[in-house]
Design an enzyme around this catalytic site. Structure first.
Site, short mmCIF file in Angstrom:
data_model
loop_
_atom_site.label_atom_id
_atom_site.label_comp_id
_atom_site.label_asym_id
_atom_site.label_seq_id
_atom_site.Cartn_x
_atom_site.Cartn_y
_atom_site.Cartn_z
N ASP A 97 0.86 -1.19 0.00
CA ASP A 97 0.00 0.00 0.00
C ASP A 97 0.89 1.23 0.00
O ASP A 97 2.10 1.13 0.22
CB ASP A 97 -0.94 0.00 1.21
CG ASP A 97 -2.22 0.78 0.94
OD1 ASP A 97 -2.36 1.39 -0.14
OD2 ASP A 97 -3.11 0.78 1.82
N GLU A 98 0.27 2.40 -0.26
CA GLU A 98 1.12 3.60 -0.34
C GLU A 98 1.42 4.15 1.05
O GLU A 98 2.53 4.61 1.29
CB GLU A 98 0.50 4.65 -1.29
CG GLU A 98 -0.49 5.64 -0.69
CD GLU A 98 -1.89 5.09 -0.53
OE1 GLU A 98 -2.07 3.97 -0.01
OE2 GLU A 98 -2.83 5.82 -0.90
N VAL A 99 0.44 4.12 1.96
CA VAL A 99 0.69 4.76 3.25
C VAL A 99 -0.02 4.00 4.38
O VAL A 99 -1.14 3.55 4.23
CB VAL A 99 0.28 6.26 3.23
CG1 VAL A 99 -1.17 6.46 2.86
CG2 VAL A 99 0.60 6.96 4.55
N ASP A 101 -1.50 4.64 7.68
CA ASP A 101 -1.98 5.77 8.48
C ASP A 101 -2.46 5.24 9.84
O ASP A 101 -1.68 5.13 10.78
CB ASP A 101 -3.08 6.48 7.69
CG ASP A 101 -3.63 7.70 8.40
OD1 ASP A 101 -3.00 8.16 9.37
OD2 ASP A 101 -4.68 8.22 7.99
N THR A 105 -6.41 -0.57 7.42
CA THR A 105 -6.49 -1.23 6.11
C THR A 105 -5.50 -2.38 6.01
O THR A 105 -5.84 -3.50 5.59
CB THR A 105 -6.20 -0.20 4.99
OG1 THR A 105 -7.14 0.85 5.10
CG2 THR A 105 -6.29 -0.83 3.62
N LYS A 130 3.10 6.62 8.76
CA LYS A 130 2.93 7.81 9.61
C LYS A 130 3.23 7.43 11.05
O LYS A 130 2.67 6.45 11.58
CB LYS A 130 1.50 8.34 9.49
CG LYS A 130 1.20 8.91 8.13
CD LYS A 130 -0.14 9.63 8.13
CE LYS A 130 -0.58 9.93 6.73
NZ LYS A 130 -1.92 10.55 6.67
N TRP A 154 -1.13 15.13 6.05
CA TRP A 154 -1.81 14.58 4.87
C TRP A 154 -0.82 14.58 3.71
O TRP A 154 -0.19 15.59 3.41
CB TRP A 154 -3.07 15.35 4.50
CG TRP A 154 -3.80 14.63 3.39
CD1 TRP A 154 -3.81 14.95 2.07
CD2 TRP A 154 -4.54 13.41 3.53
NE1 TRP A 154 -4.54 14.02 1.37
CE2 TRP A 154 -5.00 13.06 2.24
CE3 TRP A 154 -4.88 12.59 4.61
CZ2 TRP A 154 -5.76 11.92 2.00
CZ3 TRP A 154 -5.64 11.45 4.36
CH2 TRP A 154 -6.07 11.14 3.07
N TRP A 159 0.30 10.81 -8.34
CA TRP A 159 -0.78 10.25 -9.18
C TRP A 159 -2.14 10.83 -8.80
O TRP A 159 -3.13 10.57 -9.48
CB TRP A 159 -0.81 8.72 -9.09
CG TRP A 159 -0.84 8.16 -7.70
CD1 TRP A 159 -1.94 7.95 -6.90
CD2 TRP A 159 0.29 7.68 -6.94
NE1 TRP A 159 -1.57 7.42 -5.70
CE2 TRP A 159 -0.21 7.23 -5.70
CE3 TRP A 159 1.65 7.61 -7.19
CZ2 TRP A 159 0.62 6.70 -4.69
CZ3 TRP A 159 2.48 7.09 -6.20
CH2 TRP A 159 1.97 6.64 -4.97
#
Ligand code: 5GP
Length: 173
Positions: A97-99, A101, A105, A130, A154, A159
């Protein structure tokens, strides 16, 4: 300190190249990746350049709800491996995944993959983690790689840009 941070494609690519190098140096080998859509799509494609394995995808969304005034976020499955859960049987998979947080997820997807898909092993790679208190825990013993540990701002990824020239101007990295 800025509340919003913009990252460039170059930063994204270099950071993921470094993640791939670290995983390889640690002796990890993968049969496939599982990208969490949609943020994990481009990171997983960049990782494919270094890892050379195919990409499966899952898509989850978050729904805000409220119980006794307390807000929570719950991942909800939109699409899971195109209905072919046997596709991952016996495979060494990397969840991307990208981040990271709140971590809800990643925890949800990791648990579901380990519970139902007969994997040989699961590892996790994210571009950014994060540094904050997390609301979910990953299953124990899963190798976890983050490209960078970042403040709880944030993040805007290239993209997501409507105006990519404006985005590039705003990038510190
Ligand atoms: P979680 O809170 O479950 O770790 O993150 C859920 C999803 O929210 C992430 O996969 C990502 O798509 C999105 N998200 C969380 N924080 C950010 C952020 O700072 N920037 C962007 N673009 N997406 C984020």
């Amino acid at each position: 300190m800025a509340d919003v941070v913009h990252y460039s494609y170059e930063h994204v690519h270099q950071t993921l190249a470094d993640v791939a190098r670290r995983m390889c140096a640690d002796g990890l080998v993968f049969d496939c990746m599982v990208a969490i859509g949609s943020g994990g799509y481009i990171p997983s494609r960049i990782l494919k350049t270094y890892l050379g394995c195919p990409i499966f995808s899952v898509t989850v969304a978050h729904y805000s709800d409220s119980i006794q005034g307390k807000a929570f976020r719950e991942p909800k499955v939109i699409q899971w491996l195109s209905g072919d859960e046997k596709a991952l049987r016996g495979k060494k998979a990397l969840l991307v995944d990208e981040v990271d947080d709140t971590r809800s997820t990643l925890a949800f997807c990791a648990k579901r993959l380990l519970d139902g898909d007969g994997l040989a092993s699961l590892s996790i790679a994210v571009l950014h983690n994060k540094m904050k208190e997390k609301s979910a825990e990953l299953p124990a013993g899963i190798p976890y790689y983050a490209g960078d540990e970042i403040e709880d701002h944030w993040v805007v990824y290239p993209w997501e840009a409507v105006d990519i020239s404006d985005h590039i101007q705003k990038c510190r990295n």
